[in-house]
Write an enzyme that holds these catalytic residues in place. Sequence first.
Site, PDB file in Angstrom:
ATOM      1  N   LYS A  53      39.713  45.954  45.922  1.00 42.04           N
ATOM      2  CA  LYS A  53      38.971  44.874  46.293  1.00 42.04           C
ATOM      3  C   LYS A  53      39.698  44.502  47.964  1.00 42.04           C
ATOM      4  O   LYS A  53      38.718  43.984  48.905  1.00 42.04           O
ATOM      5  CB  LYS A  53      39.201  43.807  45.508  1.00 42.04           C
ATOM      6  CG  LYS A  53      38.320  43.972  44.309  1.00 42.04           C
ATOM      7  CD  LYS A  53      38.694  42.852  42.985  1.00 42.04           C
ATOM      8  CE  LYS A  53      37.496  43.114  41.969  1.00 42.04           C
ATOM      9  NZ  LYS A  53      37.953  42.554  40.782  1.00 42.04           N
ATOM     10  N   GLN A  97      41.847  37.536  38.938  1.00 43.19           N
ATOM     11  CA  GLN A  97      41.597  38.963  38.278  1.00 43.19           C
ATOM     12  C   GLN A  97      41.591  38.731  36.812  1.00 43.19           C
ATOM     13  O   GLN A  97      42.749  38.394  36.393  1.00 43.19           O
ATOM     14  CB  GLN A  97      42.634  40.182  38.697  1.00 43.19           C
ATOM     15  CG  GLN A  97      42.212  41.576  37.986  1.00 43.19           C
ATOM     16  CD  GLN A  97      40.988  42.027  38.485  1.00 43.19           C
ATOM     17  OE1 GLN A  97      40.450  41.975  39.650  1.00 43.19           O
ATOM     18  NE2 GLN A  97      40.158  42.749  37.486  1.00 43.19           N
ATOM     19  N   ASP A 120      33.139  35.044  42.012  1.00 39.86           N
ATOM     20  CA  ASP A 120      32.661  35.951  40.803  1.00 39.86           C
ATOM     21  C   ASP A 120      31.553  35.346  39.972  1.00 39.86           C
ATOM     22  O   ASP A 120      30.830  36.288  39.184  1.00 39.86           O
ATOM     23  CB  ASP A 120      33.738  35.679  39.770  1.00 39.86           C
ATOM     24  CG  ASP A 120      34.568  37.275  39.842  1.00 39.86           C
ATOM     25  OD1 ASP A 120      33.888  38.183  40.287  1.00 39.86           O
ATOM     26  OD2 ASP A 120      35.964  37.347  39.381  1.00 39.86           O
TER      27      ASP A 120
END
Length: 297
Positions: A53, A97, A120
């Site tokens: 990422k 994460q 997200d």
Amino acid sequence: MSAEVISGKEMAATIREEVKERVTDLKASGLVPGLAVVLLGEDPASQAYVRSKNKAATEAGIHSRQITLPEDTPEDELLGVVAGLNADPDIHGILVQLPLPNQIDEAKVLLAIDPSKDVDGFHPINVGRLATGDPDAPAPCTPAGIIQMLLRTGNDPSGKNAVVVGRSNIVGRPMAALLLRKARGGNATVTVAHSRTPDLGAVTRLADIVIVAIGQPDLIRADMVKPGAVVIDVGMNRVEDDTRERGHRLTGDVAYDEVSEVASAITPVPGGVGPMTIAMLLSNTVDAAVRSAAAEE
Ligand code: NDP
């Protein structure tokens, strides 16, 4: 019939190029989009995701910050880090994460992220906005990538029968919400199936578009797919394979070879949905930066 292969790898590269161009334009006007990725512990899979990422963000010209904390970081400390990023004007997107270690309440952490920086799309406010059809709600990256795959291959879901197999919060549910939305990429007739669906094949055979996110290798067979349907395989399963040097290979939830003979288009695993997820994270970060600049005006 041999299905068209929808290459997520190629499409993701195109989207990343588009994001890079948007970032170049924004930088010219003095706005540098910033993404922070927070990782707890040293789980190799999570470390690999976070590395890729960050690399992708940097390649797109996005200011990328990786914060790695020890596995035993107390919840308060993580919430403090999130609060710091919420207040940081250089950061427009925050990603913690998952999964998080046991001492941390995942829901509490997701709730602590400023919804305007939630790239997200997992904050309950954004989940609610998506569920109520808000066209500007940030969409979770994997389902958002799938909508792009459908649109960019001429398979607009509008008016189609779409069946989503799986009802997780990260894939199945937001996928169904996006397909249902009265907006571009939506307007489908949506059915969601799951482990309590008695005759899965009877449901999936009705679909013009089947999206499978269950985590079980080769569960969807050719006789469960309507001829000419579009099949999107989200599954990423590691199965033993003695012919590979590593002793294993990655496979999807769809029996690829036989379903390819029935479907009109299909995504491979690997190289299908996976690469799209990171591309959409970059796109969501740029969208968040643009919205934050507009809010300041
Ligand atoms: P979850 O385990 O959270 O959810 C799985 C879903 O599948 C559940 O809703 C479950 O039903 C349903 N299910 C399980 N078995 C069956 C069955 N036999 N028949 C019908 N439904 C079934 O998984 P995720 O959504 O997180 O992930 C799904 C897959 O996608 C995994 O392989 C994961 O690795 C992959 N993935 C890939 C991503 C990518 O970027 N390519 C991103 C995220 C995930 P119930 O709710 O009833 O238990």
